[in-house]
Design a protein around this motif. Sequence first.
Motif, PDB file in Angstrom:
ATOM      1  N   LYS A  67      -3.736  -7.599  20.890  1.00 44.39           N
ATOM      2  CA  LYS A  67      -4.715  -7.230  19.846  1.00 44.39           C
ATOM      3  C   LYS A  67      -6.130  -7.666  20.202  1.00 44.39           C
ATOM      4  CE  LYS A  67      -4.672  -7.539  15.397  1.00 44.39           C
ATOM      5  NZ  LYS A  67      -4.638  -6.541  14.349  1.00 44.39           N
ATOM      6  N   SER A 154      -1.579  -5.994  11.645  1.00 44.79           N
ATOM      7  CA  SER A 154      -1.752  -4.553  11.771  1.00 44.79           C
ATOM      8  C   SER A 154      -1.884  -4.220  13.261  1.00 44.79           C
ATOM      9  CB  SER A 154      -2.976  -4.092  10.988  1.00 44.79           C
ATOM     10  OG  SER A 154      -4.112  -4.873  11.331  1.00 44.79           O
ATOM     11  N   ASN A 156      -3.577  -2.687  15.405  1.00 39.62           N
ATOM     12  CA  ASN A 156      -4.838  -2.194  15.970  1.00 39.62           C
ATOM     13  C   ASN A 156      -5.464  -3.330  16.759  1.00 39.62           C
ATOM     14  OD1 ASN A 156      -5.063  -3.020  12.917  1.00 39.62           O
ATOM     15  ND2 ASN A 156      -6.940  -3.717  13.922  1.00 39.62           N
ATOM     16  N   SER A 162      -7.050   0.183  11.037  1.00 38.53           N
ATOM     17  CA  SER A 162      -5.598  -0.039  11.017  1.00 38.53           C
ATOM     18  C   SER A 162      -4.839   1.283  11.146  1.00 38.53           C
ATOM     19  CB  SER A 162      -5.192  -0.727   9.710  1.00 38.53           C
ATOM     20  OG  SER A 162      -5.866  -1.949   9.575  1.00 38.53           O
ATOM     21  N   GLU A 191      -3.556  -2.385   3.785  1.00 39.41           N
ATOM     22  CA  GLU A 191      -2.766  -3.577   4.041  1.00 39.41           C
ATOM     23  C   GLU A 191      -2.419  -4.284   2.731  1.00 39.41           C
ATOM     24  OE1 GLU A 191      -5.663  -2.915   5.268  1.00 39.41           O
ATOM     25  OE2 GLU A 191      -5.702  -3.147   7.451  1.00 39.41           O
ATOM     26  N   HIS A 241     -15.027  -5.800  10.161  1.00 40.50           N
ATOM     27  CA  HIS A 241     -13.615  -5.484  10.359  1.00 40.50           C
ATOM     28  C   HIS A 241     -13.434  -3.990  10.156  1.00 40.50           C
ATOM     29  CE1 HIS A 241      -9.999  -8.046  10.749  1.00 40.50           C
ATOM     30  NE2 HIS A 241      -9.375  -6.926  10.463  1.00 40.50           N
TER      31      HIS A 241
HETATM   32 MG    MG Z   1      -5.509  -6.232  10.385  1.00 41.40          MG
END
Ligand code: MG
Length: 336
Positions: A67, A154, A156, A162, A191, A241
């Motif tokens: 990640k 997640s 990504n 995501s 999420e 984010h």
């Molecule tokens: Mg995440």
Amino acid sequence: MPTKTIQPDSTRKAQANNVVKSSPEAIARAVELLQQGQLVGMPTETVYGLAGHGLNPAALARIFEVKQRPLFDPLILHFADMAGAFAMARQIPTAARVLAQRFWPGPLTLVMRKLDVVPDLATGGLATVALRVPAHPVAQALLRAFDGPIAAPSANRFGRISPTSAQAVSVELGLAVPLVLDGGACEVGLESTVIFLSEHKPVLLRAGGVPVEELEALLGPIERARAVDDQPQAPGQLKHHYAPRKPLRLVQRAAEIPARADVGWLTFGKQSLEKPFSGVVENLSPKGQLREAAVNFFRLLRALDDNPRVNELYATLLPTEGLGLAINERLERAAS
Ligand code: MG
Ligand code: TXA
């Protein structure tokens, strides 16, 4: 631990053929990989997760590596049921039982004080651990077959959009993940809601799939953690984010969006009908339903970001209630 370089997007897209429709055989293969310390793409009702053995530090390290996520940002541990999840907690506050009974399995994550068995890598060295019981039948089948905690952020790369489909995981992470279980499109699309529970006041760490109003109906008013710029006290509150590659601007009204052909507009409800628009429009929910908007959110943000006609993204903010709050929070971070 072997290091595998993550390749640029074009090559990853061409190579990845690691998506497998979920079946008993595919679940058995996934369990085998998890036991070997490898990672698997796992569908959940919220978003797809990058799953690894929750008690194996090498597997946890691999999650951070794939990640490209900073080690201070802790992971969520997933369980088949409440008993499994609570077995990781030092104390179980009454509020935790109340919420778990009402919302598990489902899109809610409870952060509580942890027992020593939980590896430091899972929690970023914190004294607390994030616990979740997902509802998706494939996640449930995998958790039951694996019979232990599965860590899954997640799926990504850190800070990016995501994934809400198996294909999106494959494109995003490529062959760094040997198997992505395909469980269809995610039914929630955002999420999980993350809430910190102790003997004191509960604190909302992330708005998500369970609207905060539904938690407040059971617990009374819930304090919100504030977003921060760098290393957070309550991780998950990083301002930046869910970022698209292209610049994203947020507006209150459609009239503020420039009428250019290379503008991509993420809209909601009937706004798109109010004026002719020469750019590219993606509507989160033409009917103006927040649930539908949540399901479509990451997919359409990604579609605009990937559209070669589009150079600049605009989004109109959603109504500030229920899942609209959770979507706006993601839009604000994506734009910052
Ligand atoms: Mg995440
Ligand atoms: O819906 C979801 O929660 C998905 C699916 C795959 O289950 N998972 C997910 O994981 O969104 P991730 O890693 O992308 O987000 C977990 C969030 C992060 O913001 C992290 O900082 C926060 O939970 N978190 C985890 N452990 C924590 C802790 N001990 N204290 C505070 N925040 C924590």
